[in-house]
Design a protein around this motif. Structure first.
Motif, PDB file in Angstrom:
ATOM      1  N   TYR A   1     -21.167  -0.909  10.314  1.00 32.24           N
ATOM      2  CA  TYR A   1     -20.063  -1.841  10.493  1.00 32.24           C
ATOM      3  C   TYR A   1     -18.795  -1.041  10.768  1.00 32.24           C
ATOM      4  O   TYR A   1     -18.627   0.083  10.279  1.00 32.24           O
TER       5      TYR A   1
ATOM      6  N   PHE B   1     -14.415  -1.647  10.799  1.00 32.44           N
ATOM      7  CA  PHE B   1     -13.381  -2.521  10.270  1.00 32.44           C
ATOM      8  C   PHE B   1     -12.000  -2.037  10.689  1.00 32.44           C
ATOM      9  O   PHE B   1     -11.783  -0.851  10.936  1.00 32.44           O
TER      10      PHE B   1
ATOM     11  N   TYR C   1      -8.372  -2.460   8.675  1.00 31.95           N
ATOM     12  CA  TYR C   1      -7.675  -2.903   7.476  1.00 31.95           C
ATOM     13  C   TYR C   1      -6.179  -2.760   7.702  1.00 31.95           C
ATOM     14  O   TYR C   1      -5.711  -1.838   8.365  1.00 31.95           O
TER      15      TYR C   1
ATOM     16  N   GLN D   1      -2.498  -2.436   5.640  1.00 31.53           N
ATOM     17  CA  GLN D   1      -1.894  -2.102   4.354  1.00 31.53           C
ATOM     18  C   GLN D   1      -0.380  -2.216   4.483  1.00 31.53           C
ATOM     19  O   GLN D   1       0.294  -1.290   4.918  1.00 31.53           O
TER      20      GLN D   1
ATOM     21  N   ARG E   1       1.179  -2.238  -0.405  1.00 33.90           N
ATOM     22  CA  ARG E   1      -0.005  -1.412  -0.614  1.00 33.90           C
ATOM     23  C   ARG E   1      -1.308  -2.146  -0.866  1.00 33.90           C
ATOM     24  O   ARG E   1      -2.308  -1.532  -1.132  1.00 33.90           O
TER      25      ARG E   1
ATOM     26  N   MET F   1      -4.497  -3.471   0.349  1.00 38.00           N
ATOM     27  CA  MET F   1      -5.301  -3.340   1.548  1.00 38.00           C
ATOM     28  C   MET F   1      -5.975  -4.673   1.857  1.00 38.00           C
ATOM     29  O   MET F   1      -6.601  -5.275   0.982  1.00 38.00           O
TER      30      MET F   1
ATOM     31  N   LEU G   1      -8.438  -6.859   4.698  1.00 40.90           N
ATOM     32  CA  LEU G   1      -9.332  -6.793   5.847  1.00 40.90           C
ATOM     33  C   LEU G   1      -8.769  -7.648   6.981  1.00 40.90           C
ATOM     34  O   LEU G   1      -8.429  -8.817   6.785  1.00 40.90           O
TER      35      LEU G   1
ATOM     36  N   ARG H   1     -13.778  -7.432  11.363  1.00 42.09           N
ATOM     37  CA  ARG H   1     -15.020  -6.689  11.144  1.00 42.09           C
ATOM     38  C   ARG H   1     -15.895  -6.808  12.379  1.00 42.09           C
ATOM     39  O   ARG H   1     -15.939  -7.862  13.026  1.00 42.09           O
TER      40      ARG H   1
ATOM     41  N   PHE I   1      -5.632   0.807   9.197  1.00 40.46           N
ATOM     42  CA  PHE I   1      -6.689   1.790   9.030  1.00 40.46           C
ATOM     43  C   PHE I   1      -7.965   1.291   9.690  1.00 40.46           C
ATOM     44  O   PHE I   1      -8.391   0.156   9.463  1.00 40.46           O
TER      45      PHE I   1
ATOM     46  N   MET J   1     -18.564   1.791   7.855  1.00 30.94           N
ATOM     47  CA  MET J   1     -19.498   1.662   6.739  1.00 30.94           C
ATOM     48  C   MET J   1     -20.912   1.596   7.287  1.00 30.94           C
ATOM     49  O   MET J   1     -21.195   0.761   8.157  1.00 30.94           O
TER      50      MET J   1
ATOM     51  N   LYS K   1     -19.931   2.860   0.803  1.00 34.98           N
ATOM     52  CA  LYS K   1     -18.520   3.213   0.798  1.00 34.98           C
ATOM     53  C   LYS K   1     -17.934   3.023   2.188  1.00 34.98           C
ATOM     54  O   LYS K   1     -18.624   3.059   3.198  1.00 34.98           O
ATOM     55  N   LEU K   2     -16.626   2.831   2.218  1.00 37.99           N
ATOM     56  CA  LEU K   2     -15.876   2.816   3.457  1.00 37.99           C
ATOM     57  C   LEU K   2     -15.370   4.225   3.742  1.00 37.99           C
ATOM     58  O   LEU K   2     -14.878   4.903   2.851  1.00 37.99           O
TER      59      LEU K   2
ATOM     60  N   PHE L   1     -12.536   5.969   5.975  1.00 33.47           N
ATOM     61  CA  PHE L   1     -11.312   5.563   6.659  1.00 33.47           C
ATOM     62  C   PHE L   1     -10.785   6.664   7.575  1.00 33.47           C
ATOM     63  O   PHE L   1     -10.974   7.856   7.321  1.00 33.47           O
ATOM     64  N   GLY L   2     -10.051   6.236   8.613  1.00 38.23           N
ATOM     65  CA  GLY L   2      -9.220   7.151   9.372  1.00 38.23           C
ATOM     66  C   GLY L   2      -7.901   7.372   8.652  1.00 38.23           C
ATOM     67  O   GLY L   2      -7.671   6.825   7.568  1.00 38.23           O
ATOM     68  N   LYS L   3      -7.019   8.153   9.276  1.00 37.48           N
ATOM     69  CA  LYS L   3      -5.751   8.478   8.633  1.00 37.48           C
ATOM     70  C   LYS L   3      -4.710   7.386   8.768  1.00 37.48           C
ATOM     71  O   LYS L   3      -3.676   7.438   8.108  1.00 37.48           O
TER      72      LYS L   3
ATOM     73  N   TYR M   1     -15.394   0.134  -6.878  1.00 37.45           N
ATOM     74  CA  TYR M   1     -15.098   1.400  -6.213  1.00 37.45           C
ATOM     75  C   TYR M   1     -13.746   1.923  -6.686  1.00 37.45           C
ATOM     76  O   TYR M   1     -12.803   1.146  -6.858  1.00 37.45           O
TER      77      TYR M   1
ATOM     78  N   TYR N   1     -11.012   4.575  -5.097  1.00 36.30           N
ATOM     79  CA  TYR N   1     -10.639   5.383  -3.944  1.00 36.30           C
ATOM     80  C   TYR N   1      -9.349   6.142  -4.266  1.00 36.30           C
ATOM     81  O   TYR N   1      -8.466   5.641  -4.961  1.00 36.30           O
TER      82      TYR N   1
ATOM     83  N   GLY O   1       0.020   9.623   3.442  1.00 37.28           N
ATOM     84  CA  GLY O   1      -0.225   9.792   4.868  1.00 37.28           C
ATOM     85  C   GLY O   1      -1.690   9.864   5.253  1.00 37.28           C
ATOM     86  O   GLY O   1      -2.016  10.226   6.388  1.00 37.28           O
ATOM     87  N   GLN O   2      -2.568   9.525   4.346  1.00 34.95           N
ATOM     88  CA  GLN O   2      -4.002   9.606   4.597  1.00 34.95           C
ATOM     89  C   GLN O   2      -4.668   8.258   4.329  1.00 34.95           C
ATOM     90  O   GLN O   2      -4.094   7.375   3.680  1.00 34.95           O
ATOM     91  N   GLY O   3      -5.886   8.119   4.814  1.00 36.59           N
ATOM     92  CA  GLY O   3      -6.681   6.960   4.458  1.00 36.59           C
ATOM     93  C   GLY O   3      -7.356   7.170   3.116  1.00 36.59           C
ATOM     94  O   GLY O   3      -7.500   8.303   2.649  1.00 36.59           O
ATOM     95  N   PRO O   4      -7.766   6.097   2.469  1.00 35.74           N
ATOM     96  CA  PRO O   4      -8.449   6.234   1.170  1.00 35.74           C
ATOM     97  C   PRO O   4      -9.775   6.977   1.315  1.00 35.74           C
ATOM     98  O   PRO O   4     -10.445   6.889   2.341  1.00 35.74           O
TER      99      PRO O   4
ATOM    100  N   GLN P   1     -15.281  -5.667   0.748  1.00 32.32           N
ATOM    101  CA  GLN P   1     -14.586  -5.021  -0.347  1.00 32.32           C
ATOM    102  C   GLN P   1     -13.172  -5.583  -0.443  1.00 32.32           C
ATOM    103  O   GLN P   1     -12.464  -5.663   0.552  1.00 32.32           O
TER     104      GLN P   1
ATOM    105  N   PHE Q   1      -9.508  -5.110  -2.294  1.00 26.92           N
ATOM    106  CA  PHE Q   1      -8.746  -4.027  -2.908  1.00 26.92           C
ATOM    107  C   PHE Q   1      -7.684  -4.542  -3.866  1.00 26.92           C
ATOM    108  O   PHE Q   1      -7.083  -5.601  -3.657  1.00 26.92           O
TER     109      PHE Q   1
ATOM    110  N   PRO R   1      -3.894  -3.540  -5.870  1.00 24.54           N
ATOM    111  CA  PRO R   1      -2.622  -3.027  -5.375  1.00 24.54           C
ATOM    112  C   PRO R   1      -2.463  -1.524  -5.540  1.00 24.54           C
ATOM    113  O   PRO R   1      -1.571  -0.927  -4.942  1.00 24.54           O
TER     114      PRO R   1
END
Lengths: 116, 116
Positions: free
Chosen positions: A33, A35, A37, A39, A43, A45, A47, A50, A91, A95, A103-104, A106-108, B33, B35, B40-43, B105, B107, B109
């Motif tokens: 999958y 996704f 997301y 944020q 903060r 997150m 969805l 998908r 993001f 998955m 787990k997911l 993620f990119g940056k 989960y 994370y 500056g990064q993804g989880p 999933q 999330f 806060p």
């Protein structure tokens, strides 16, 4: 191991215009999958959309749509009619399909600013 | 329906001190989960629970990090002793679990930790 790459650290768009966020990924899995997301500054997150890898049809959710190119391992997000509330970090995530609770990865992220 | 609850929202400690984060998942969600999100990064996944069993803790630095989910509901993540590099946001997420094809999933806060 899977990797997700977002090459645009920051983007901006004028309200009501269209913007596309890019994402590429690398995996040896055949079933997975993808996704997007969102944020916001608070903060939490959320969805956005998908895509199942086995589906050729691109997913759409109201103003949000994706361009899924499986062979190229590309998964971009298009936001139409951008709104001020779309301002957030976005993001891309991966998955693998192995029972539903994996787990997911993620990119940056891409910081999107919608300007009035 | 209440979402994923995390506390505290913010925590400032001095290095070498212990710290603990708490997460209460959505009612009925079997998978939980933790994370880690650096600035500056993804989880990135630290640990995944199926009920009370830790099924994926390969990314958890076990020399200083520990986690528990004793009754398969809420969970605690602990760091002892904290280091400067642990400053980050700690996100908790939950999903229904089970062997269905897909489990979204949700999330919380997050807890923003600052180590001085």
């Amino acid at each position: 191991a899977q990797t997700v790459t977002q090459s645009q650290p920051e983007m901006s768009v004028q309200e009501a215009e269209t913007v596309t966020l890019s994402c590429t990924y690398d995996t040896s899995e055949s079933n997975y999958y993808l996704f997007w997301y969102k944020q916001p500054p608070s903060r939490q997150m959320i969805l956005v959309i998908r895509q199942e890898a086995y589906k050729q049809q691109n997913a759409t959710e109201n103003r949000f749509s994706v361009n899924f190119q499986k062979a190229a391992k590309s998964f971009s997000l298009k936001i139409s009619d951008s709104q001020l509330g779309d301002t957030a970090m976005y993001f891309c995530a991966f998955m693998k399909h192995a029972g539903g609770s994996e787990k997911l990865v993620f990119g940056k992220g891409t910081k999107l600013t919608v300007n009035p | 329906e209440a979402g994923v609850v995390q506390s505290p929202r913010y925590k400032i400690i001095e290095k070498k001190q212990p710290v603990a984060f708490w997460c209460n998942p959505i009612s009925g969600h079997n998978t939980l989960y933790w994370y880690l999100q650096n600035l500056g990064q993804g989880p990135e996944l630290l640990i995944r629970y199926e009920n009370e069993e830790a099924v994926d803790d390969s990314q958890l630095p076990k020399d200083r990090f520990s986690a528990e989910r004793l009754k398969g509901v809420d969970s605690t993540l602990k760091i002892q002793p904290a280091e400067l590099g642990d400053s980050a946001v700690y996100l908790c997420a939950s999903s229904p679990g089970g062997r269905s094809s897909y489990n979204e999933q949700f999330f919380g806060p997050g807890t923003r930790l600052t180590v001085l």
